[in-house]
Design a protein around this motif. Structure first.
Motif, mmCIF file in Angstrom:
data_model
loop_
_atom_site.group_PDB
_atom_site.id
_atom_site.type_symbol
_atom_site.label_atom_id
_atom_site.label_comp_id
_atom_site.label_asym_id
_atom_site.label_seq_id
_atom_site.Cartn_x
_atom_site.Cartn_y
_atom_site.Cartn_z
ATOM 1 N N VAL A 10 14.582 45.757 36.082
ATOM 2 C CA VAL A 10 13.688 45.444 34.932
ATOM 3 C C VAL A 10 12.441 46.508 34.724
ATOM 4 O O VAL A 10 12.352 46.551 33.576
ATOM 5 C CB VAL A 10 12.936 44.155 35.603
ATOM 6 N N LYS A 11 12.090 47.042 35.772
ATOM 7 C CA LYS A 11 11.115 48.188 35.534
ATOM 8 C C LYS A 11 11.432 49.264 34.742
ATOM 9 O O LYS A 11 10.932 49.628 33.882
ATOM 10 C CB LYS A 11 10.405 48.622 36.999
ATOM 11 N N GLU A 12 12.869 49.732 35.123
ATOM 12 C CA GLU A 12 13.416 50.848 34.341
ATOM 13 C C GLU A 12 13.601 50.396 32.895
ATOM 14 O O GLU A 12 13.311 51.513 32.100
ATOM 15 C CB GLU A 12 14.733 51.086 34.896
ATOM 16 N N PHE A 13 13.835 49.299 32.606
ATOM 17 C CA PHE A 13 14.157 48.986 31.213
ATOM 18 C C PHE A 13 12.820 48.921 30.488
ATOM 19 O O PHE A 13 12.645 49.192 29.130
ATOM 20 C CB PHE A 13 15.039 47.789 30.851
ATOM 21 N N GLU A 14 11.773 48.443 31.304
ATOM 22 C CA GLU A 14 10.399 48.174 30.824
ATOM 23 C C GLU A 14 9.965 49.714 30.578
ATOM 24 O O GLU A 14 9.107 49.998 29.376
ATOM 25 C CB GLU A 14 9.535 47.548 31.565
ATOM 26 N N ASP A 15 10.065 50.652 31.439
ATOM 27 C CA ASP A 15 9.433 52.023 31.351
ATOM 28 C C ASP A 15 10.029 52.750 30.180
ATOM 29 O O ASP A 15 9.300 53.361 29.634
ATOM 30 C CB ASP A 15 9.619 52.780 32.528
ATOM 31 N N LYS A 16 11.108 52.218 29.657
ATOM 32 C CA LYS A 16 12.069 53.207 28.786
ATOM 33 C C LYS A 16 11.639 52.486 27.257
ATOM 34 O O LYS A 16 12.492 52.909 26.410
ATOM 35 C CB LYS A 16 13.309 53.301 29.055
ATOM 36 N N GLY A 17 11.018 51.239 27.288
ATOM 37 C CA GLY A 17 10.633 50.722 26.084
ATOM 38 C C GLY A 17 11.598 49.825 25.547
ATOM 39 O O GLY A 17 11.771 49.644 24.258
ATOM 40 N N TYR A 18 12.615 49.196 26.499
ATOM 41 C CA TYR A 18 14.013 48.390 25.806
ATOM 42 C C TYR A 18 13.553 46.969 25.931
ATOM 43 O O TYR A 18 14.191 46.139 25.390
ATOM 44 C CB TYR A 18 14.823 48.878 26.623
ATOM 45 N N VAL A 19 12.294 46.601 26.634
ATOM 46 C CA VAL A 19 12.144 45.246 27.014
ATOM 47 C C VAL A 19 11.472 44.570 25.651
ATOM 48 O O VAL A 19 10.496 45.025 25.301
ATOM 49 C CB VAL A 19 11.609 45.045 28.246
ATOM 50 N N GLN A 20 11.800 43.260 25.302
ATOM 51 C CA GLN A 20 11.146 42.554 24.501
ATOM 52 C C GLN A 20 10.653 41.191 25.238
ATOM 53 O O GLN A 20 11.524 40.770 25.925
ATOM 54 C CB GLN A 20 11.797 42.191 23.309
ATOM 55 N N VAL A 21 9.621 40.636 24.828
ATOM 56 C CA VAL A 21 9.476 39.176 25.502
ATOM 57 C C VAL A 21 9.670 38.061 24.507
ATOM 58 O O VAL A 21 9.014 38.118 23.120
ATOM 59 C CB VAL A 21 7.758 39.248 26.103
ATOM 60 N N ASP A 22 10.501 37.203 24.933
ATOM 61 C CA ASP A 22 10.819 35.960 23.842
ATOM 62 C C ASP A 22 10.531 34.587 24.595
ATOM 63 O O ASP A 22 11.360 34.439 25.532
ATOM 64 C CB ASP A 22 12.310 36.270 23.566
ATOM 65 N N ASP A 23 9.440 33.958 24.158
ATOM 66 C CA ASP A 23 9.176 32.692 24.717
ATOM 67 C C ASP A 23 9.102 32.947 26.540
ATOM 68 O O ASP A 23 9.633 31.958 27.180
ATOM 69 C CB ASP A 23 10.178 31.542 24.607
ATOM 70 N N GLY A 24 8.712 33.913 27.069
ATOM 71 C CA GLY A 24 8.244 34.035 28.220
ATOM 72 C C GLY A 24 9.376 34.977 29.111
ATOM 73 O O GLY A 24 9.349 35.303 30.205
ATOM 74 N N ARG A 25 10.941 35.069 28.483
ATOM 75 C CA ARG A 25 11.714 35.654 29.027
ATOM 76 C C ARG A 25 11.649 37.181 28.498
ATOM 77 O O ARG A 25 11.173 37.754 27.549
ATOM 78 C CB ARG A 25 13.177 35.312 28.316
ATOM 79 N N LYS A 26 12.258 38.059 29.542
ATOM 80 C CA LYS A 26 12.456 39.617 29.081
ATOM 81 C C LYS A 26 13.595 39.659 28.886
ATOM 82 O O LYS A 26 14.583 39.629 29.732
ATOM 83 C CB LYS A 26 11.856 40.328 30.419
ATOM 84 N N ILE A 27 13.913 40.186 27.557
ATOM 85 C CA ILE A 27 15.141 40.253 27.034
ATOM 86 C C ILE A 27 15.454 41.870 26.578
ATOM 87 O O ILE A 27 14.474 42.656 26.415
ATOM 88 C CB ILE A 27 15.401 39.622 25.919
ATOM 89 N N VAL A 28 16.549 42.455 26.523
ATOM 90 C CA VAL A 28 16.955 43.710 26.054
ATOM 91 C C VAL A 28 18.053 43.478 24.984
ATOM 92 O O VAL A 28 19.293 43.138 25.245
ATOM 93 C CB VAL A 28 17.615 44.651 27.247
ATOM 94 N N PHE A 29 17.780 43.994 23.890
ATOM 95 C CA PHE A 29 18.580 44.088 22.653
ATOM 96 C C PHE A 29 19.488 45.570 22.683
ATOM 97 O O PHE A 29 18.900 46.567 22.862
ATOM 98 C CB PHE A 29 18.011 44.159 21.152
#
Length: 661
Positions: free
Chosen positions: A347-366
């Protein structure tokens, strides 16, 4: 297709060249005094010792490579591709990546193989150079530039530009002799690559059902093929051994067996246990709340809850192992729980690289090209299958260093897996040009009504019940043929197991895995047509020919070294060529992962053998007395070569033939 022979030759040449250079360097060191150079004696000795060690290592490696290459079965199709590739290059040096099409001929009048590149080259010349040249003219030019080689007797131009290739009989005879002396040896594969295969993957606390059959059988066979071809194979069982369902199972365990920490709970039927806990979870609100609390305590590694989880997992493992023992399956367990500690970092790796979006509390990756995002963290902070699959992918690529990664999972998971693979590529875990990540998808098992295979009551068919039914039907079939009257009890039991499990495996593997297939015991146990029953009977008959002629293994080995295999009869020639197609069949499967090609080949080999045996006397007997008057040893050797290849084919498919049936 990789040119295995050319690769081996190139490696040998490189090693020979390095040996020459090293030998020269050692001589140079000896002559330092003559050159007026005075390094310290210790430096000289140290460098000289290193060079000699390297030289010794290389010479040994070279010897092993030569020995391995000499023993390997030659892929004739690859050899011909090399030859025609060189001919096309010589005839048309300006063409980049010209089409190279070499296939076995379908009819003897068209030779043994065909090169059908001329038509493609005609189109390229017309499009790129605006030259209008007939395919026949191109074929003739290619034929004139064929380099000297040991396998082609002659070529003929046919029709609009087909090049019909006739193999040399002494070449085919020599390859068959090599096979008989050295056994079925895989073609050299170059660098030993790491292959990780994910297959079987049942869920803890649920019984294995017919839906697990395909993944288990196909995955095992793929592993056997890659292992035979010389790859380093890691067989992984991605068990569903973690998640929210364990909350309700542990809560139910606490109620039903309160002393589980000190007395091992006698859970006889885990499936019933699961259904009871699920019913309570769906109908009892208090139980449901406690189940959620149990999940939290399990994930926080509370020792009592870890113990409960391990107990449930152990009961399942024992049940799974019964299936794996029956089907001769080998796996290393590495379930979802193995990757649990890695998920936070994913989760942290995807966040650090800017791929994570928050949708209704969920962390999602397109992921580019996929409409549905991956959910890597739920709104309550829990992880998902997406997270564990990403963690597994990263571990296999970055820790296991897989060169090839294969997921043997049903077609229904295709979009999910392709999204996960694309996410791994997007974040930089692998380059598809370097690392092969593949989903070996498969269809569902259908009943004879062409609907999903179910019991009469509509339940999913338990795999253990299916295997037991297979054993019963195999024994009935053997008794119908009165085999119980000629076989010992031990031989009858071995034949029963061989037929039952061999037929179940073959029925699956002989169908294109991408399609659904109809499960029918009657069809799979039929000893006519393309079935394991037919092939197993054929194999035992072939093995019996030499035995009934009083020719033992030692005599066959001696004959293999001394006899020349005569291939004058058209059926001898047809069988010899069919036997030698084995390496090209395996190479094709390594590329497309479609195992039914091997089944089709084994059936073709068995029917080609029958044609040979019906037309060519292996053992000649006196018509009155029945006494053996002549043994045609070269034909017995063809029988032996056929059986040897069939045995290796069976081994790759996970089928165990028996000597008597």
């Amino acid at each position: 297709m990789e040119a295995r022979v050319a690769q081996s030759a190139a490696r040998l040449a490189r090693q020979e060249n390095e040996i020459k250079l090293l030998t020269a360097e050692i001589e140079r060191l000896k002559n330092f005094g003559c050159l007026g150079v005075s390094p310290s004696l210790e430096v000289l000795r140290d460098e000289n010792a290193k060079l000699k060690y390297r030289l010794s290592f290389l010479q040994k490696s070279l010897q092993e490579e030569r020995s391995k290459t000499a023993k390997s079965m030659i892929n004739i199709n690859s050899c011909l591709q090399e030859i025609f590739g060189a001919a096309i290059q010589a005839a048309y040096p300006d063409l980049e990546n010209p089409p190279l099409v070499v296939t076995p001929s379908q009819q003897p009048k068209f030779g043994d193989y065909q090169c059908n590149s001329a038509m493609g080259i005609t189109q390229i010349l017309l499009k790129t150079k605006e030259q209008k040249v007939s395919p026949r003219e191109i074929a003739e030019k290619i034929a004139k530039n064929i380099p000297t080689n040991e396998c082609i007797e002659k070529v003929e131009i046919a029709g609009p530009g087909f090049i019909n290739v006739h193999l040399r009989k002494d070449f085919v005879s020599k390859q068959l002799s090599s096979l008989l002396v050295n056994g079925v040896q895989p073609p050299a594969v170059g660098k030993r690559k790491k292959v990780v295969v994910d297959f079987s993957s049942p869920n803890i606390a649920k019984e294995m059902h017919v839906g697990h059959l395909r993944s288990t059988i196909i995955g095992e066979s793929m592993c056997r093929l890659f292992e035979f071809a010389g790859y380093d194979v890691l067989r992984l069982n991605h068990l569903g051994d973690w998640g929210t369902q364990f909350g309700m199972l542990i809560a139910h365990l606490q109620d039903k067996f309160p002393d589980y920490l000190t007395v091992s709970p006698p859970i006889g039927d885990l499936q019933a246990f699961y259904k009871e806990s699920k019913r309570r979870f769906d109908t009892e609100e208090e139980f449901k709340k406690r189940a959620y609390q149990c999940v939290v305590l399990l994930q926080s590694k509370n020792p009592d809850f870890i113990k409960a989880w391990e107990l449930i997992c152990d009961v399942s493992r024992k049940e799974f192992q019964k299936i794996y023992n029956c089907l001769d399956i080998t796996l290393i367990e590495r379930g979802e729980s193995f990757y649990h500690e890695m998920m936070k970092d994913i989760v942290k790796e995807f966040e650090d690289k800017g791929y994570v979006q928050v949708d209704d509390g969920r962390k999602i990756v397109f992921v580019t090209g996929f409409p549905v995002p991956l959910t890597i963290m739920k709104s309550d902070g829990g992880y998902t299958y997406d997270t564990s699959d990403l963690a597994a992918l990263k571990h296999r690529l970055c820790e296991e260093k897989a060169d090839i990664l294969i997921y043997v999972v049903d077609s229904g998971q295709s979009v999910h897996l392709q999204t996960v693979f694309a996410a791994g590529q997007m974040i930089g875990w692998y380059d598809p040009k370097v690392t092969r990540v593949a989903h070996a998808a498969f269809g569902v098992v259908l009943g004879e009504d062409k609907k999903k295979f179910k019991t009469r009551s509509g339940d999913t068919v338990r795999l253990i019940d299916l295997l037991e039914e297979g054993l019963k039907r195999a024994m009935d079939k053997l008794k119908d043929k009165e085999r119980d009257k000629v076989l010992t009890a031990e031989e009858l039991k071995a034949a029963q197991t061989s037929v039952a499990f061999g037929c179940i495996k073959y029925a699956d593997l002989s169908h294109n895995r991408l399609n659904d297939y109809v499960f029918s015991f009657d069809k799979m146990l039929d000893d006519r047509g393309n079935t394991a029953a037919y092939l197993l009977y054929a194999f035992t008959r072939i093995r019996a020919i030499a035995r009934l002629a009083n020719i033992d293994e030692q005599m066959l080995r001696k004959a293999a070294r001394e006899e020349v295999l005569i291939l004058d009869h058209e059926k001898e020639w047809k069988l010899g060529k069919c036997i030698l197609r084995f390496p090209e069949i395996l190479q094709k499967i390594l590329e497309d992962l479609l195992l039914h090609t091997l089944c089709d080949y084994l059936y073709e080999l068995a029917t080609t053998f029958t044609e040979f045996y019906d037309n060519c006397y292996c053992v000649e007997k006196d018509r009155q007395s029945g006494q053996i008057v002549k043994v045609n040893m070269w034909r017995l050797l063809l029988c032996e070569a056929t059986a040897t290849v069939m045995a290796k084919g069976f081994d790759i498919l996970g089928i165990k033939p028996v000597q008597r049936m």
